[in-house]
Write a protein that holds these residues in place. Structure first.
Motif, PDB file in Angstrom:
ATOM      1  N   PHE A   1       0.592  -4.664   3.155  1.00  0.00           N
ATOM      2  CA  PHE A   1       0.411  -6.228   3.355  1.00  0.00           C
ATOM      3  C   PHE A   1      -0.666  -6.652   3.924  1.00  0.00           C
ATOM      4  CE2 PHE A   1       4.694  -4.319   5.183  1.00  0.00           C
ATOM      5  CZ  PHE A   1       5.342  -4.760   4.212  1.00  0.00           C
ATOM      6  N   ASN A   2      -1.691  -5.928   3.535  1.00  0.00           N
ATOM      7  CA  ASN A   2      -3.096  -5.977   3.797  1.00  0.00           C
ATOM      8  C   ASN A   2      -3.364  -6.528   5.527  1.00  0.00           C
ATOM      9  OD1 ASN A   2      -4.821  -6.054   1.450  1.00  0.00           O
ATOM     10  ND2 ASN A   2      -3.459  -7.861   1.015  1.00  0.00           N
ATOM     11  N   LEU A   3      -2.731  -5.742   6.049  1.00  0.00           N
ATOM     12  CA  LEU A   3      -2.721  -6.005   7.739  1.00  0.00           C
ATOM     13  C   LEU A   3      -4.225  -5.156   8.190  1.00  0.00           C
ATOM     14  CD1 LEU A   3       0.827  -5.088   8.990  1.00  0.00           C
ATOM     15  CD2 LEU A   3      -0.114  -7.091   8.714  1.00  0.00           C
ATOM     16  N   SER A   4      -4.746  -5.677   9.037  1.00  0.00           N
ATOM     17  CA  SER A   4      -5.894  -5.277   9.548  1.00  0.00           C
ATOM     18  C   SER A   4      -5.553  -4.118  10.656  1.00  0.00           C
ATOM     19  CB  SER A   4      -6.598  -6.179  10.190  1.00  0.00           C
ATOM     20  OG  SER A   4      -6.244  -6.721  11.665  1.00  0.00           O
ATOM     21  N   ALA A   5      -6.342  -3.266  11.028  1.00  0.00           N
ATOM     22  CA  ALA A   5      -6.270  -2.165  11.973  1.00  0.00           C
ATOM     23  C   ALA A   5      -5.716  -2.625  13.198  1.00  0.00           C
ATOM     24  CB  ALA A   5      -7.418  -1.500  12.401  1.00  0.00           C
ATOM     25  N   ARG A   6      -6.482  -4.011  13.725  1.00  0.00           N
ATOM     26  CA  ARG A   6      -5.997  -4.370  15.018  1.00  0.00           C
ATOM     27  C   ARG A   6      -4.602  -5.031  14.773  1.00  0.00           C
ATOM     28  NH1 ARG A   6      -7.588  -3.440  19.873  1.00  0.00           N
ATOM     29  NH2 ARG A   6      -8.428  -5.358  21.190  1.00  0.00           N
ATOM     30  N   GLU A   7      -4.096  -5.584  13.796  1.00  0.00           N
ATOM     31  CA  GLU A   7      -2.846  -6.193  13.695  1.00  0.00           C
ATOM     32  C   GLU A   7      -1.754  -4.782  13.646  1.00  0.00           C
ATOM     33  OE1 GLU A   7      -4.127 -10.049  10.853  1.00  0.00           O
ATOM     34  OE2 GLU A   7      -3.471  -8.310   9.948  1.00  0.00           O
ATOM     35  N   LEU A   8      -2.249  -3.756  13.140  1.00  0.00           N
ATOM     36  CA  LEU A   8      -1.370  -2.613  13.054  1.00  0.00           C
ATOM     37  C   LEU A   8      -1.061  -2.154  14.428  1.00  0.00           C
ATOM     38  CD1 LEU A   8       0.374  -0.707  11.511  1.00  0.00           C
ATOM     39  CD2 LEU A   8      -1.718   0.833  11.307  1.00  0.00           C
ATOM     40  N   GLU A   9      -2.133  -2.257  15.185  1.00  0.00           N
ATOM     41  CA  GLU A   9      -1.927  -1.855  16.687  1.00  0.00           C
ATOM     42  C   GLU A   9      -1.111  -2.955  17.503  1.00  0.00           C
ATOM     43  OE1 GLU A   9      -5.496  -1.109  19.504  1.00  0.00           O
ATOM     44  OE2 GLU A   9      -6.447  -1.614  17.438  1.00  0.00           O
ATOM     45  N   ILE A  10      -1.075  -4.062  17.220  1.00  0.00           N
ATOM     46  CA  ILE A  10      -0.026  -5.014  17.762  1.00  0.00           C
ATOM     47  C   ILE A  10       1.097  -4.746  17.385  1.00  0.00           C
ATOM     48  CG2 ILE A  10       0.453  -7.416  17.636  1.00  0.00           C
ATOM     49  CD1 ILE A  10      -2.085  -7.810  18.625  1.00  0.00           C
ATOM     50  N   ILE A  11       1.407  -4.329  16.051  1.00  0.00           N
ATOM     51  CA  ILE A  11       2.928  -4.110  15.576  1.00  0.00           C
ATOM     52  C   ILE A  11       3.393  -2.995  16.352  1.00  0.00           C
ATOM     53  CG2 ILE A  11       4.134  -3.113  13.742  1.00  0.00           C
ATOM     54  CD1 ILE A  11       3.118  -4.982  11.858  1.00  0.00           C
ATOM     55  N   GLN A  12       2.632  -2.012  16.697  1.00  0.00           N
ATOM     56  CA  GLN A  12       3.064  -0.743  17.151  1.00  0.00           C
ATOM     57  C   GLN A  12       3.468  -1.297  18.619  1.00  0.00           C
ATOM     58  OE1 GLN A  12       0.807   2.474  16.468  1.00  0.00           O
ATOM     59  NE2 GLN A  12       0.946   1.915  14.409  1.00  0.00           N
ATOM     60  N   GLN A  13       3.064  -2.287  19.207  1.00  0.00           N
ATOM     61  CA  GLN A  13       3.391  -2.617  20.720  1.00  0.00           C
ATOM     62  C   GLN A  13       4.822  -3.552  20.270  1.00  0.00           C
ATOM     63  OE1 GLN A  13       1.255  -2.518  23.637  1.00  0.00           O
ATOM     64  NE2 GLN A  13      -0.112  -0.969  22.400  1.00  0.00           N
ATOM     65  N   ILE A  14       4.839  -4.294  19.488  1.00  0.00           N
ATOM     66  CA  ILE A  14       6.111  -5.119  19.003  1.00  0.00           C
ATOM     67  C   ILE A  14       7.076  -4.059  18.989  1.00  0.00           C
ATOM     68  CG2 ILE A  14       7.105  -6.297  17.136  1.00  0.00           C
ATOM     69  CD1 ILE A  14       4.731  -7.854  17.071  1.00  0.00           C
ATOM     70  N   VAL A  15       6.886  -2.881  18.370  1.00  0.00           N
ATOM     71  CA  VAL A  15       8.442  -2.126  18.026  1.00  0.00           C
ATOM     72  C   VAL A  15       8.686  -1.625  19.344  1.00  0.00           C
ATOM     73  CG1 VAL A  15       7.731  -1.502  15.667  1.00  0.00           C
ATOM     74  CG2 VAL A  15       7.069  -0.079  17.384  1.00  0.00           C
ATOM     75  N   GLN A  16       8.021  -1.619  20.456  1.00  0.00           N
ATOM     76  CA  GLN A  16       8.063  -1.013  21.718  1.00  0.00           C
ATOM     77  C   GLN A  16       8.968  -2.068  22.483  1.00  0.00           C
ATOM     78  OE1 GLN A  16       4.813   1.026  23.585  1.00  0.00           O
ATOM     79  NE2 GLN A  16       4.250   1.389  21.647  1.00  0.00           N
TER      80      GLN A  16
END
Lengths: 223, 223
Positions: free
Chosen positions: A161-176
Motif C-alpha cells: 500500500f506504499n505505507l511509509s515506515a512511520r505509518e507502519l509504526e502507527i498500525i502496529q499500535q492500532i492493532v494493539q
DNA sequence: GTGAAAATACTCCATTCGGAGCATTGGCAT
DNA sequence: ATGCCAATGCTCCGAATGGAGTATTTTCAC
C-alpha cells in the motif's frame, strides 16, 4: 569410502527394537551404537557415549511411555543439533506429523517400511535429503496447503500500500487497540499528528476504520 | 501390468524440452502426450486431448513467459484436479516452493536430476508419494518449521474465550470494519443488540475496542 | 418444568473516531 | 535550487463507539 552411519534407536516395543538391531547387522553402511526403550533413557545415556559412537541418526518412535518421541526430539535437537532424527511410527495424523517436524525431525517413516528402505533413508538423510514414506510425504503437502507461511519482508522491500515506515509504526499500535492519544504518548507525538497519519493510512489502504485496518494488516502480514 | 504414465511437459526452453522428450522415449513406463513452450499454450491445448492421451502427470517449469508455472498449476488443478503436477526448476527459494505447493503441485524436482530419477518420481507419484529432490525436501522441512498450522477446530469444541456462536458471527463482521448499524442490518438485529453482544465479547476477550478484538481474533485464528 | 445462559432490545452519557481542510517543517532527489 | 513529499500539528463537526444499567424472550440442559 564414507564411514559407517552411527544409529540410535528409541523404541519401547522390545521385540521391534531387537528385530531392528538384528536386521541392521546385515548392512555394512550402518552401525547401531545405542538402543533404548524410552526417550528418557536415550537422553540419559546419550551424554555418556564417546564421540566416535555418537549416533549421527536417531530412529525415534513417537509413541513411548514417559517423554514421547516429539518431546525427546525437541530435547535431543536442543543439545545435539547436528544429530538427525527420523520419526518412526505407525501413526500418521496431520498434527503429529506437523509437531514432529516442528520439533526438529528430518525424516518420517512408517513402521511397515522394510529395513533396506530404512537404511536407504539414512543414506538419503546424510546426503541432505528428508526421507519420508510416500503416505507421509503426501500428507505433508496437505499440511502445507493449509499452513500460513510467515513471510519475512526484506528491510528495504517496499511496504504494501506504499505505507511509509512511520505509518507502519502507527498500525502496529492500532492493532494493539490503542487510542490516538495513547499512540501519541507512546510515540512522542501530538494525538493530532497521529490522527493525520491514520487518515493517510486509511486512504492508502482503502479502509475506513481501525478494525478494518487491523484486519487488513494481519491479512497482509504487516504485523 | 499398469498402463503407461501419460506425461505433459510445460517448459519454455526448447532445447531442454526436446531433450526431455527424446530421453523419455527410452522409458517404456512413460509416454509424453503433450509438450508446450508456455503455460498458456498448455492450458489452451489440454482440453483438446482425448481422455486416453490426457496427461496423468505434468512436468511444469516455474519460470515461463506469460502464465508462470505457479499460475498454470493453479489453473490446471482447478479444471483437472486429478492430474498430478511436478514442479521442475532450477530455482529453490522458499517462497516459490511454498507457493508451488499451495498452488497444488505434488512434487518438486530440480532440473539437474537425471532422467531416470524423473521417471522414478513419476512412478512414486502414481503410488501416492510426493517426490522431491533432496535439497527441496530439506527446504520444505525448514518452511514447515516456520509455518503456522491452522489447526481446525472440531465443530463441538469450545471456542476460545467461551465466545458463543452468535458472538463469533459478530466478530467476523467487526473485522470487516462494519459499524454496529451495518452489522445489525446484515444480521437482522437491532444495532442495540449488536452493541450488547460486543460489550460481552469485550468482557470475555479482555479487550476494549474493535481494533483490539479484531487483532486478537486473528491471533487466535477465530477468523 | 425450572433455572441458567444466551439472545434480544433499549436509555443515557462521555469519549473517541473519521472526514475535511489547512499550515509548517525538513529532507531528498532531480 | 527547487520542488515534492513525509512528518508534524491544528480546528471544527457529526457520527460511532464504549461503558453502565435494565428488561424481555428464547433456548437448552438437568
Amino acid at each position: 569410502m564414507d564411514k559407517k552411519i552411527t544409529i540410535g534407536i528409541a523404541e519401547d516395543q522390545s521385540a521391534l527394537r531387537r528385530r531392528l538391531i538384528e536386521h541392521f547387522r546385515f548392512f555394512d553402511e550402518v552401525d547401531v551404537t545405542i538402543a533404548c526403550e524410552s526417550g528418557d533413557a536415550l537422553l540419559e545415556r546419550l551424554p555418556a557415549l564417546p564421540e566416535s559412537r555418537f549416533p549421527v541418526v536417531i530412529l525415534m518412535d513417537i509413541e513411548m511411555p514417559g517423554s514421547n518421541g516429539i518431546e525427546t526430539t525437541h530435547r535431543v535437537k536442543e543439545h545435539y543439533p547436528q544429530t538427525d532424527i527420523i520419526m518412526f511410527t505407525v501413526f500418521e495424523d496431520d498434527d503429529r506429523i506437523f509437531d514432529a517436524i516442528q520439533a526438529g525431525a528430518s525424516g518420517y517413516l512408517l513402521k511397515d517400511e522394510p529395513v533396506d528402505v530404512i537404511v536407504q533413508a539414512m543414506k538419503e538423510l546424510r546426503e541432505g535429503g528428508a526421507p519420508m514414506s510416500a503416505l507421509i510425504a503426501r500428507k505433508m503437502l496437505g499440511i502445507m496447503r493449509r499452513a500460513q507461511l510467515e513471510r519475512q519482508r526484506p528491510d528495504d522491500a517496499e511496504l504494501p500500500f506504499n505505507l511509509s515506515a512511520r505509518e507502519l509504526e502507527i498500525i502496529q499500535q492500532i492493532v494493539q487497540g490503542k487510542t490516538n492519544a495513547e499512540i501519541g504518548e507512546a510515540m512522542f507525538l501530538s494525538p493530532f499528528t497521529v490522527k493525520t497519519h491514520i487518515k493517510n493510512i486509511y486512504r492508502k489502504m482503502h479502509v475506513g476504520s481501525r478494525a478494518e485496518a487491523a484486519s487488513l494488516a494481519y491479512k497482509r502480514n504487516l504485523v
